[in-house]
Write a protein that holds these residues in place. Structure first.
Motif, short mmCIF file in Angstrom:
data_model
loop_
_atom_site.label_atom_id
_atom_site.label_comp_id
_atom_site.label_asym_id
_atom_site.label_seq_id
_atom_site.Cartn_x
_atom_site.Cartn_y
_atom_site.Cartn_z
N TYR A 181 4.15 4.83 -2.66
CA TYR A 181 3.70 3.49 -2.26
C TYR A 181 3.24 3.48 -0.80
O TYR A 181 2.41 2.66 -0.40
CB TYR A 181 4.83 2.47 -2.46
N ALA A 230 0.26 -4.85 -1.92
CA ALA A 230 1.41 -5.27 -2.73
C ALA A 230 2.32 -4.09 -3.03
O ALA A 230 3.55 -4.21 -2.97
CB ALA A 230 0.92 -5.92 -4.02
N ALA A 231 1.71 -2.94 -3.37
CA ALA A 231 2.53 -1.76 -3.65
C ALA A 231 3.28 -1.31 -2.41
O ALA A 231 4.46 -0.92 -2.48
CB ALA A 231 1.65 -0.63 -4.17
N ILE A 243 4.26 -3.15 0.16
CA ILE A 243 5.32 -4.11 0.49
C ILE A 243 6.48 -3.99 -0.50
O ILE A 243 7.65 -3.92 -0.08
CB ILE A 243 4.74 -5.54 0.48
N CYS A 244 6.19 -3.94 -1.79
CA CYS A 244 7.26 -3.86 -2.79
C CYS A 244 8.05 -2.56 -2.67
O CYS A 244 9.29 -2.54 -2.75
CB CYS A 244 6.68 -4.00 -4.20
N LEU A 260 10.27 -2.70 0.40
CA LEU A 260 11.36 -3.64 0.18
C LEU A 260 12.45 -3.02 -0.68
O LEU A 260 13.65 -3.19 -0.42
CB LEU A 260 10.82 -4.91 -0.47
N VAL A 261 12.05 -2.27 -1.71
CA VAL A 261 13.03 -1.57 -2.55
C VAL A 261 13.79 -0.54 -1.72
O VAL A 261 15.02 -0.42 -1.83
CB VAL A 261 12.33 -0.89 -3.74
#
Length: 514
Positions: A404, A411-412, A414-415, A418-419
């Protein structure tokens, strides 16, 4: 304030209630730190560090570091209050501040020098160093038993490992400035041109800690100290304290004194920046100290709405101070400008006020459980991210797991980041629940170094001499009294070698580590 609470405050004997919102704020800051450090270039610009680095402005990533400094300040009065309730003297607390500063500087040097090593893989050397750091400063039970034996073994292994890893460190020869040695040609060992993020926190913590121990909880004096630290930044930007010394002929009779002071200041400034590292950054810690004074058990600001109103007024004043100093150097993290410091401190106060209203007043704590443990164990959480990155690098899985980071999709990016942030907090929680905690304690080296038995023997000789009266006060006694500080801080129960029991608990088995 209820009668029970008031009596508790007046008596000073009850243990103060923990302010959970402080831990949550620290945990959220760690979560944000991992998130922004893990982001790829596809993320929005307002989430990444500002570019160019000398631009006038700040982004989401630029508020993480001052939030750490601010929380260090909030925790300082609470930690001193707890230490005083345990009977520790101010000199003992000062020694603790010095040792914690030394630990932070060491951790900062590891981070600064990790990428330049040539004698080992940077990922391997960094991973081993961080694991040794966690082992060296792990804390656990003070009483004898299996867990304590494992604890002391880990400490000894961690300390030994750090010594070995520092001994084998080599880098490509460079010309650099080394602390206490000056400029060196073909330098191949650890570099100290800057101290890393943890090192900067260490210098700011030392400066603010000394100020607080000297001033105490008097807020007007603390505010004045913070103002002087900011003035120090401005003076350093104008050329220093002695830039106009040659324009003052009336100082000629006293000229040797300011010349000596100028030499000393210039020498220190080679290794520690007087403008930022000993100026504006400690001022952020002092801003946190001012908030921490209202959270003490003997505070004159009552818990609840009074603290919220005080915080809102304080945040407003900090914002106005930042607006007034914007003409000095603008807003910039790298330069640690006053406006950046004041505005980040104001935002930290507002964030804490919201958390305090939700968590400590309304008792809505379920949502914060994923970050509370990370906030209560900040060193584990802080080092967990580079440890995971080192493991991925050594196993060759970084490109797959962190795909990512190189994605073109915002979006990828950020997600995925965050994970990763929640994974770090989750691992920290699991490690803490398993009983493994890390804290830079003052008595760690006294228990792990081989010198501890020798110091114990000297102490016993001092006691024997004192009983027989054969030797008056001399160097041996002074040495023993100085060494006793470290021995007393180990907090071991007294041990009777004849009965092989601890007098305070006759059923306790003998401590095999003595």
């Amino acid at each position: 304030m209820s009668e029970k609470t008031q009596n508790s405050v007046n008596s000073g004997t009850d243990r103060p209630q923990r302010i959970v919102s402080v831990d949550v704020l620290r945990g959220l800051t760690i979560l944000l730190m991992v998130f922004v450090n893990d982001l790829g270039p596809a993320a929005p610009a307002w989430m990444l560090h500002i570019q160019p680095s000398d631009a006038d402005g700040m982004t989401l990533a630029d508020i993480v570091f001052p939030f750490f400094l601010f929380i260090v300040g909030v925790s300082l009065p609470l930690a001193v209050e707890t230490a005083r309730r345990r009977g520790q003297s101010y000199s003992t607390i000062f020694l603790h501040v010095l040792q914690r500063t030394g630990g932070l500087l060491l951790m900062g040097l590891v981070g600064v020098n990790r990428a330049a090593i040539t004698s080992l893989s940077p990922a391997l050397w960094g991973l081993l160093c961080y694991l040794c750091i966690l082992c060296t400063w792990c804390v656990g039970p003070k009483t004898a038993g299996r867990r304590r034996t494992i604890l002391l073994t880990l400490r000894a292994a961690g300390l030994t490992g750090l010594i070995v890893l520092f001994a084998v460190y080599r880098r490509d020869p460079v010309t650099t400035t080394v602390a206490f040695r000056g400029e060196v040609q073909d330098w191949t060992w650890l570099q100290t041109q800057w101290w890393g993020i943890l090192g900067l926190i260490g210098w700011a913590y030392l400066t603010a800690g000394v100020i607080y121990l000297l001033i105490g909880k008097r807020r007007e004096w603390l505010a004045m100290a913070g103002g002087l630290l900011m003035a120090n930044f401005v003076v350093a930007g104008l050329g220093g304290f002695f830039v106009r010394l040659d324009d003052k002929p009336w100082l000629t009779p006293l000229r040797p004194v300011p010349d000596v002071l100028r030499t000393a200041v210039e020498y220190v400034d080679q290794y520690v920046s007087l403008g930022s590292q000993l100026g504006s950054l400690p001022a952020v810690v002092i801003c946190g100290v001012l908030l921490g004074t209202i959270l003490k058990q003997d505070s004159d600001v009552a818990p609840g709405g009074d603290r919220i109103r005080w915080a809102l007024g304080y945040a407003t004043l900090l914002f106005l101070a930042g607006a007034m100093t914007d003409a000095v150097a603008g807003v910039n993290k790298i330069a640690a400008t006053p406006t950046w410091c004041f505005w980040c401190s104001s935002l930290a106060v507002l964030t804490w006020a919201v958390l305090y209203a939700i968590i400590d007043m309304r008792q809505w704590t379920v949502w914060a459980k994923p970050v509370v443990s990370a906030g209560a164990n900040p060193l584990i959480a802080y080092l967990m991210h580079p440890i995971l990155l080192s493991v991925m690098s050594l196993t060759g899985t970084g490109g797959t797991i962190r795909s990512y980071a190189s994605s073109r999709s915002a979006a990828a990016a950020i997600c995925g980041s965050l994970v990763m942030a929640f994974v770090v907090c989750g691992l920290t929680t699991a490690i803490a629940r398993a009983g493994f905690r890390v804290r830079i304690e003052r008595w760690v080296l006294a228990e792990t170094c081989p010198i501890a038995p020798t110091v114990g023997w000297l102490l016993r000789q001092h006691r024997h001499v004192g009983q027989t009266g054969r030797v008056d006060d001399g160097p041996l006694r002074l040495l023993c009294e100085a060494a006793a500080v470290n021995l007393r801080s180990s907090r071991r129960p007294p041990f009777d070698r004849q009965t092989k029991r601890c007098p305070t608990n006759p059923t306790t088995p003998p401590n095999r580590m003595i």
